[in-house]
Scaffold this motif. Structure first.
Motif, PDB file in Angstrom:
ATOM      1  N   ILE A   1       0.834  -1.204   0.000  1.00  0.00           N
ATOM      2  CA  ILE A   1       0.000   0.000   0.000  1.00  0.00           C
ATOM      3  C   ILE A   1       0.870   1.256   0.000  1.00  0.00           C
ATOM      4  N   ASP A   2       1.918   1.231   0.811  1.00  0.00           N
ATOM      5  CA  ASP A   2       2.781   2.400   0.961  1.00  0.00           C
ATOM      6  C   ASP A   2       3.470   2.778  -0.343  1.00  0.00           C
ATOM      7  N   SER A   3       3.870   1.774  -1.127  1.00  0.00           N
ATOM      8  CA  SER A   3       4.596   2.055  -2.366  1.00  0.00           C
ATOM      9  C   SER A   3       3.705   2.690  -3.423  1.00  0.00           C
ATOM     10  N   ILE A   4       2.379   2.533  -3.263  1.00  0.00           N
ATOM     11  CA  ILE A   4       1.445   3.078  -4.246  1.00  0.00           C
ATOM     12  C   ILE A   4       0.868   4.418  -3.792  1.00  0.00           C
ATOM     13  N   ALA A   5       0.406   4.467  -2.533  1.00  0.00           N
ATOM     14  CA  ALA A   5      -0.312   5.663  -2.087  1.00  0.00           C
ATOM     15  C   ALA A   5       0.119   6.179  -0.729  1.00  0.00           C
ATOM     16  N   GLY A   6       1.041   5.492  -0.043  1.00  0.00           N
ATOM     17  CA  GLY A   6       1.393   5.873   1.321  1.00  0.00           C
ATOM     18  C   GLY A   6       0.351   5.369   2.311  1.00  0.00           C
TER      19      GLY A   6
ATOM     20  N   LEU B   1       2.150  14.797  -4.112  1.00  0.00           N
ATOM     21  CA  LEU B   1       1.374  15.987  -4.487  1.00  0.00           C
ATOM     22  C   LEU B   1       2.296  17.136  -4.876  1.00  0.00           C
ATOM     23  N   ALA B   2       3.402  17.287  -4.170  1.00  0.00           N
ATOM     24  CA  ALA B   2       4.368  18.343  -4.501  1.00  0.00           C
ATOM     25  C   ALA B   2       4.968  18.116  -5.883  1.00  0.00           C
ATOM     26  N   PHE B   3       5.312  16.869  -6.202  1.00  0.00           N
ATOM     27  CA  PHE B   3       5.890  16.581  -7.518  1.00  0.00           C
ATOM     28  C   PHE B   3       4.870  16.824  -8.635  1.00  0.00           C
ATOM     29  N   VAL B   4       3.594  16.520  -8.381  1.00  0.00           N
ATOM     30  CA  VAL B   4       2.564  16.740  -9.401  1.00  0.00           C
ATOM     31  C   VAL B   4       2.301  18.228  -9.600  1.00  0.00           C
TER      32      VAL B   4
ATOM     33  N   ASN C   1       3.705  13.598 -14.119  1.00  0.00           N
ATOM     34  CA  ASN C   1       2.517  12.769 -14.123  1.00  0.00           C
ATOM     35  C   ASN C   1       2.488  11.937 -12.838  1.00  0.00           C
ATOM     36  N   LEU C   2       1.357  11.312 -12.538  1.00  0.00           N
ATOM     37  CA  LEU C   2       1.153  10.699 -11.233  1.00  0.00           C
ATOM     38  C   LEU C   2       2.092   9.521 -10.975  1.00  0.00           C
ATOM     39  N   ALA C   3       2.337   8.693 -11.994  1.00  0.00           N
ATOM     40  CA  ALA C   3       3.247   7.561 -11.819  1.00  0.00           C
ATOM     41  C   ALA C   3       4.675   8.043 -11.563  1.00  0.00           C
ATOM     42  N   LYS C   4       5.109   9.026 -12.327  1.00  0.00           N
ATOM     43  CA  LYS C   4       6.458   9.588 -12.159  1.00  0.00           C
ATOM     44  C   LYS C   4       6.588  10.260 -10.794  1.00  0.00           C
ATOM     45  N   ALA C   5       5.547  10.977 -10.363  1.00  0.00           N
ATOM     46  CA  ALA C   5       5.562  11.632  -9.061  1.00  0.00           C
ATOM     47  C   ALA C   5       5.654  10.618  -7.934  1.00  0.00           C
ATOM     48  N   THR C   6       4.914   9.523  -8.060  1.00  0.00           N
ATOM     49  CA  THR C   6       4.936   8.480  -7.032  1.00  0.00           C
ATOM     50  C   THR C   6       6.314   7.847  -6.933  1.00  0.00           C
TER      51      THR C   6
ATOM     52  N   GLY D   1       4.197  -3.582  -5.260  1.00  0.00           N
ATOM     53  CA  GLY D   1       3.485  -2.333  -5.464  1.00  0.00           C
ATOM     54  C   GLY D   1       4.189  -1.433  -6.462  1.00  0.00           C
ATOM     55  N   ALA D   2       5.511  -1.355  -6.398  1.00  0.00           N
ATOM     56  CA  ALA D   2       6.277  -0.511  -7.316  1.00  0.00           C
ATOM     57  C   ALA D   2       6.105  -0.978  -8.761  1.00  0.00           C
ATOM     58  N   ARG D   3       6.078  -2.276  -8.967  1.00  0.00           N
ATOM     59  CA  ARG D   3       5.870  -2.797 -10.322  1.00  0.00           C
ATOM     60  C   ARG D   3       4.507  -2.368 -10.859  1.00  0.00           C
ATOM     61  N   LEU D   4       3.486  -2.382  -9.997  1.00  0.00           N
ATOM     62  CA  LEU D   4       2.144  -1.997 -10.434  1.00  0.00           C
ATOM     63  C   LEU D   4       2.062  -0.504 -10.731  1.00  0.00           C
TER      64      LEU D   4
END
Length: 267
Positions: free
Chosen positions: A24-29, A165-168, A174-179, A222-225
């Protein structure tokens, strides 16, 4: 220094919980929503639970960061200033939390998390593609790295969402790159605050290292997804995790008042 304070069966259960939390953390914290209450329920003191949770979260954030760097989603040479400011901020936050009460921040945080969840929910195009960058160099490093790193060292919940959110919004990612970039800074701030927990002697090392292994495995999946599913996966996860964290923090602060109010209704 303590290595284990729980039974082998509980350690195995905590390993599985850490694996889910790392995912969960790797996707959304927000993985700490699972691990901290679990450590407390297993019998660790609050100080031990927080310290041991930082150790296991380092495993998850390192796993995700390593995957993103190896896949070329993050260029560390371009992030050195962000990393430096994040580390500095997290250390200052960890020092300050030992001297001040975080009650005001605890009261305000649910509102911030609700705002993040609504932002992603009501702006479906946010983070869909790269946008024009608003801040560069040191100004961004101070805001998106140092300020959020300070918060992570000082308090912590939702830091991954604030980094993303700061990176976006400020970098236009984009959201994947920001994550992906958020996990690198999340690992940095986790390490900074962990150092102070280590010096305090509160880490339960055996339990924490086993949970770290679980978080490492979950975060890798999670990172792969994140890279394969991108925005379609991250956006709903951020909204859900922000809502759940807000509800939990509000309950922690006002649960007794709610129960007292309900009791008066039934009396």
């Amino acid at each position: 220094m303590e290595w284990f304070v729980v039974s082998p069966l509980l350690v195995g259960l905590l390993f599985l919980i850490a694996m889910l939390a790392g995912f969960i953390d790797s996707i959304a914290g927000g993985g700490g929503l699972l691990t901290v209450p679990s450590l407390l329920a297993a019998g660790l003191s609050p100080a031990q639970a927080l310290a041991t949770n930082k150790l296991q979260s380092v495993g998850g954030s390192f796993s995700a960061s390593l995957y993103f760097v190896r896949r070329g989603a993050v260029n560390l040479n371009e992030q050195w200033l962000n990393i430096a400011m994040t580390l500095m901020g997290s250390i200052l936050g960890a020092i300050l939390i030992q001297r001040l009460q975080a009650d005001f921040l605890r009261q305000m945080l649910p509102l911030f998390l609700i705002a993040i969840g609504l932002w992603f929910l009501l702006m479906p195009k946010l983070g869909e593609v790269d946008q024009a960058r608003r801040l560069h160099g040191l100004p961004y490093a101070l805001v998106g790295g140092g300020a959020v790193g300070f918060y992570d060292g000082f308090f912590g919940p939702g830091a991954g969402s604030f980094y993303a959110l700061a990176f976006v919004t400020l970098c236009g990612y984009n959201l994947a790159k920001a994550t992906a970039h958020a996990k690198v800074l999340n690992f940095t701030s986790n390490m900074g605050s962990l150092l102070f927990f280590m010096f305090g002697g509160k880490v339960v090392w055996g339990t924490g290292l086993i949970m770290m292994l679980g978080a490492f495995c979950g975060a890798r999946l999670g990172a792969r997804l994140v890279l394969s599913r991108g925005q379609k996966l991250i956006r709903p996860m951020v909204v859900i995790v922000s809502a759940v964290m807000s509800i939990k923090l509000l309950w922690d602060s006002h649960g007794s008042d709610v129960m007292a109010w309900l009791a008066t209704l039934h009396s």
